[in-house]
Motif scaffolding. Structure first.
Motif, PDB file in Angstrom:
ATOM      1  N   GLU A  40      -3.788  -1.040  53.822  1.00  0.00           N
ATOM      2  CA  GLU A  40      -3.749  -2.125  54.783  1.00  0.00           C
ATOM      3  C   GLU A  40      -5.111  -2.305  55.452  1.00  0.00           C
ATOM      4  OE1 GLU A  40      -0.603  -1.695  57.588  1.00  0.00           O
ATOM      5  OE2 GLU A  40      -0.445  -3.845  57.911  1.00  0.00           O
ATOM      6  N   VAL A  42      -8.043  -1.630  54.223  1.00  0.00           N
ATOM      7  CA  VAL A  42      -8.994  -2.247  53.293  1.00  0.00           C
ATOM      8  C   VAL A  42      -8.662  -3.722  53.085  1.00  0.00           C
ATOM      9  CG1 VAL A  42      -9.830  -2.250  50.915  1.00  0.00           C
ATOM     10  CG2 VAL A  42      -9.516  -0.087  52.113  1.00  0.00           C
ATOM     11  N   THR A  43      -7.370  -4.032  52.934  1.00  0.00           N
ATOM     12  CA  THR A  43      -7.021  -5.430  52.664  1.00  0.00           C
ATOM     13  C   THR A  43      -7.212  -6.305  53.902  1.00  0.00           C
ATOM     14  OG1 THR A  43      -4.685  -4.991  53.146  1.00  0.00           O
ATOM     15  CG2 THR A  43      -5.367  -4.888  50.839  1.00  0.00           C
ATOM     16  N   GLN A  45      -9.921  -6.067  55.781  1.00  0.00           N
ATOM     17  CA  GLN A  45     -11.356  -6.209  56.016  1.00  0.00           C
ATOM     18  C   GLN A  45     -11.757  -7.669  56.026  1.00  0.00           C
ATOM     19  OE1 GLN A  45     -13.473  -3.985  53.077  1.00  0.00           O
ATOM     20  NE2 GLN A  45     -13.677  -2.206  54.389  1.00  0.00           N
ATOM     21  N   GLU A  61     -10.982 -14.267  56.661  1.00  0.00           N
ATOM     22  CA  GLU A  61     -10.864 -14.177  55.207  1.00  0.00           C
ATOM     23  C   GLU A  61     -10.632 -12.738  54.787  1.00  0.00           C
ATOM     24  OE1 GLU A  61     -11.054 -16.193  52.360  1.00  0.00           O
ATOM     25  OE2 GLU A  61     -10.465 -17.674  53.868  1.00  0.00           O
ATOM     26  N   CYS A  62      -9.470 -12.430  54.258  1.00  0.00           N
ATOM     27  CA  CYS A  62      -9.228 -11.087  53.754  1.00  0.00           C
ATOM     28  C   CYS A  62      -8.058 -11.105  52.781  1.00  0.00           C
ATOM     29  CB  CYS A  62      -8.953 -10.105  54.893  1.00  0.00           C
ATOM     30  SG  CYS A  62      -7.443 -10.464  55.791  1.00  0.00           S
ATOM     31  N   ILE A  63      -7.899  -9.987  52.060  1.00  0.00           N
ATOM     32  CA  ILE A  63      -6.829  -9.891  51.059  1.00  0.00           C
ATOM     33  C   ILE A  63      -5.457 -10.013  51.711  1.00  0.00           C
ATOM     34  CG2 ILE A  63      -5.778  -8.371  49.342  1.00  0.00           C
ATOM     35  CD1 ILE A  63      -8.526  -7.192  48.800  1.00  0.00           C
ATOM     36  N   ALA A  64      -5.315  -9.358  52.863  1.00  0.00           N
ATOM     37  CA  ALA A  64      -3.998  -9.269  53.493  1.00  0.00           C
ATOM     38  C   ALA A  64      -3.488 -10.624  53.992  1.00  0.00           C
ATOM     39  CB  ALA A  64      -4.027  -8.270  54.643  1.00  0.00           C
ATOM     40  N   SER A  66      -2.936 -13.220  52.393  1.00  0.00           N
ATOM     41  CA  SER A  66      -1.968 -13.812  51.475  1.00  0.00           C
ATOM     42  C   SER A  66      -0.646 -13.046  51.460  1.00  0.00           C
ATOM     43  CB  SER A  66      -2.558 -13.878  50.065  1.00  0.00           C
ATOM     44  OG  SER A  66      -2.961 -12.599  49.653  1.00  0.00           O
ATOM     45  N   GLY A  67      -0.592 -11.953  52.210  1.00  0.00           N
ATOM     46  CA  GLY A  67       0.651 -11.190  52.270  1.00  0.00           C
ATOM     47  C   GLY A  67       1.742 -11.967  53.004  1.00  0.00           C
ATOM     48  N   THR A  68       2.961 -11.835  52.545  1.00  0.00           N
ATOM     49  CA  THR A  68       4.074 -12.513  53.213  1.00  0.00           C
ATOM     50  C   THR A  68       5.062 -11.478  53.723  1.00  0.00           C
ATOM     51  OG1 THR A  68       5.193 -12.692  51.082  1.00  0.00           O
ATOM     52  CG2 THR A  68       3.919 -14.608  51.816  1.00  0.00           C
ATOM     53  N   GLU A  69       5.957 -11.933  54.576  1.00  0.00           N
ATOM     54  CA  GLU A  69       6.924 -11.013  55.158  1.00  0.00           C
ATOM     55  C   GLU A  69       7.928 -10.554  54.105  1.00  0.00           C
ATOM     56  OE1 GLU A  69       9.488 -12.377  58.441  1.00  0.00           O
ATOM     57  OE2 GLU A  69       8.544 -10.742  59.553  1.00  0.00           O
ATOM     58  N   HIS A  70       8.389  -9.320  54.258  1.00  0.00           N
ATOM     59  CA  HIS A  70       9.384  -8.776  53.335  1.00  0.00           C
ATOM     60  C   HIS A  70      10.680  -9.573  53.430  1.00  0.00           C
ATOM     61  CE1 HIS A  70      11.967  -5.905  51.299  1.00  0.00           C
ATOM     62  NE2 HIS A  70      10.900  -5.210  50.949  1.00  0.00           N
TER      63      HIS A  70
END
Lengths: 136, 248
Positions: A40, A42-43, A45, A61-64, A66-70
């Motif tokens: 988490e 790292v994503t 950053q 701007e980071c990888i996380a 684009s994460g969505t809720e479970h």
């Protein structure tokens, strides 16, 4: 050391192993660090965490991003709570340990070889019954 | 509130659908193959042990430990299960833990389950097992050798599992974020988490070795990794080991 003594020792060991797992989930879990984990961190950053009324939000701007809720985020034990109460983590942990034990123990009991030809004789049968008793 | 973030558990949406499906298929293939191979290592003694090992990994995964200011990590368990119950049963143990976490505790995205199983149950367990097997002669030499083996297998298992994420993100990451920028931080942080994983793995294996060394599959397996011995043979060996452990 004879067979029976070994198996009696086995039962004691299994009980202790289970007790340790329950203790870790029920008690030690309260000491867990709540900081973001390695992945988490790292994503995230490049993003900033902004606290909002319903949890936190990421900006930037980071990888996380684009994460969505479970899909089950609203389920009773979500995030190792009981109905959202994180003070009940220990209870959630105990339930998790028991469910895992049941699923894994059940699967492995089904998968195991019933008994090898060499141990199928009547002289070793009581010993086998003895050891199978430790599963419950 | 995100009170319990999880090391190396991807949330939904990080990978695109084809990549999620691809790793779902890889995970299923790995689990299917393990189911076939696990049978040979499961008997009346190892089956309950394996169930308990899975339960212990679930419990241990709840314990995030700090590795840097504001960054935590927790045990993944691949090396631990590989040493205690072997790579096939071990893969099934970690997979079951990940399924329970995702379905019951909303931890680790449903669509990322395949990728998470690939990283932690397949790659992590395989890496831990390969290190442990390579060091098996050292592990058999005595307690210190066993602890060193467990520590190194645990550390490398964590780092290798994190490379799984990098690979998956490189193949099908959704954000327009270069994976190259994530490589060094990802490996560096997971090397630190790996040290924690190594310590927990060594402590746990050490505790089992003190009580029931005969339950450590790594020490019991023959060179080919298959159990071909008879029951008498096993009893004799465990007695011998008991004597060796007692005197060392």
């Amino acid at each position: 050391m004879n067979d029976t003594a070994q198996q009696r020792g086995g039962r004691t060991f299994f009980v202790w192993f289970g007790v340790v797992a329950l203790f870790v989930a029920a008690v030690v879990s309260y000491l867990a660090d709540s900081s973001p984990d390695g992945l988490e961190a790292v994503t995230r950053q490049g993003c900033e965490t902004v606290p909002t009324s319903n949890g936190e939000r990421l900006t930037g701007e980071c990888i996380a991003r684009s994460g969505t809720e479970h899909a089950f985020a609203g389920s009773p034990l979500a995030d190792y709570t009981v109905l959202g109460n994180s003070g009940m983590t220990g209870v959630a942990g105990i339930l998790g340990v028991l469910v895992t034990l049941l699923l894994a123990g059940g699967l492995f009991a089904l998968l195991r070889e019933p008994s090898r030809p060499t141990s199928g004789s009547s002289t070793t049968a009581p010993g086998d019954d003895d050891s199978s008793g430790t599963r419950r | 509130m995100h009170t319990t973030p999880l090391a190396l558990h991807m949330t939904d949406g990080l990978l695109n659908a084809p990549t999620a499906l691809l790793f779902g298929a890889i995970a299923l293939a790995g689990i299917g193959f393990s189911l076939g191979r696990a049978r040979a290592t499961l008997d009346d003694r190892t089956a309950p042990m394996a169930g308990l090992v899975a339960a212990f990994v679930f419990a241990a995964q709840m314990i995030n430990f700090p590795v840097l200011p504001g960054v935590s990590g927790h045990l993944l368990g691949g090396a631990l299960v590989a040493i205690l119950v072997g790579p096939w049963v071990g893969t099934l143990c970690v997979s079951i833990v990940l399924v329970v976490q995702s379905l019951l505790f909303a931890d680790g995205g449903l669509t990322m389950l395949g990728a998470n199983i690939t990283n932690m149950a397949l790659i992590g367990t395989a890496a831990g097992y390969l290190v442990a097997v390579a060091l098996r002669p050292l592990a058999r030499r005595g307690r210190t050798g066993l602890l060193i083996t467990a520590f190194l297998a645990g550390t490398i298992n964590t780092v290798m599992a994190s490379t799984g994420f990098l690979l998956e993100y490189w193949i099908g990451g959704t954000a327009g974020f270069s994976v190259a920028q994530a490589v060094l931080p990802m490996l560096g942080i997971h090397l630190l988490i790996g040290v924690g994983e190594g310590i927990i793995t060594a402590l746990t294996v050490g505790a089992v070795a003190a009580g029931r060394p005969d339950l450590i599959l790594l020490l019991r397996e023959s060179r080919q990794g298959e159990r071909t011995r008879t029951r008498e043979d096993e009893n004799r060996r465990s007695q011998q080991r008991g004597t060796v452990e007692g005197t060392s």
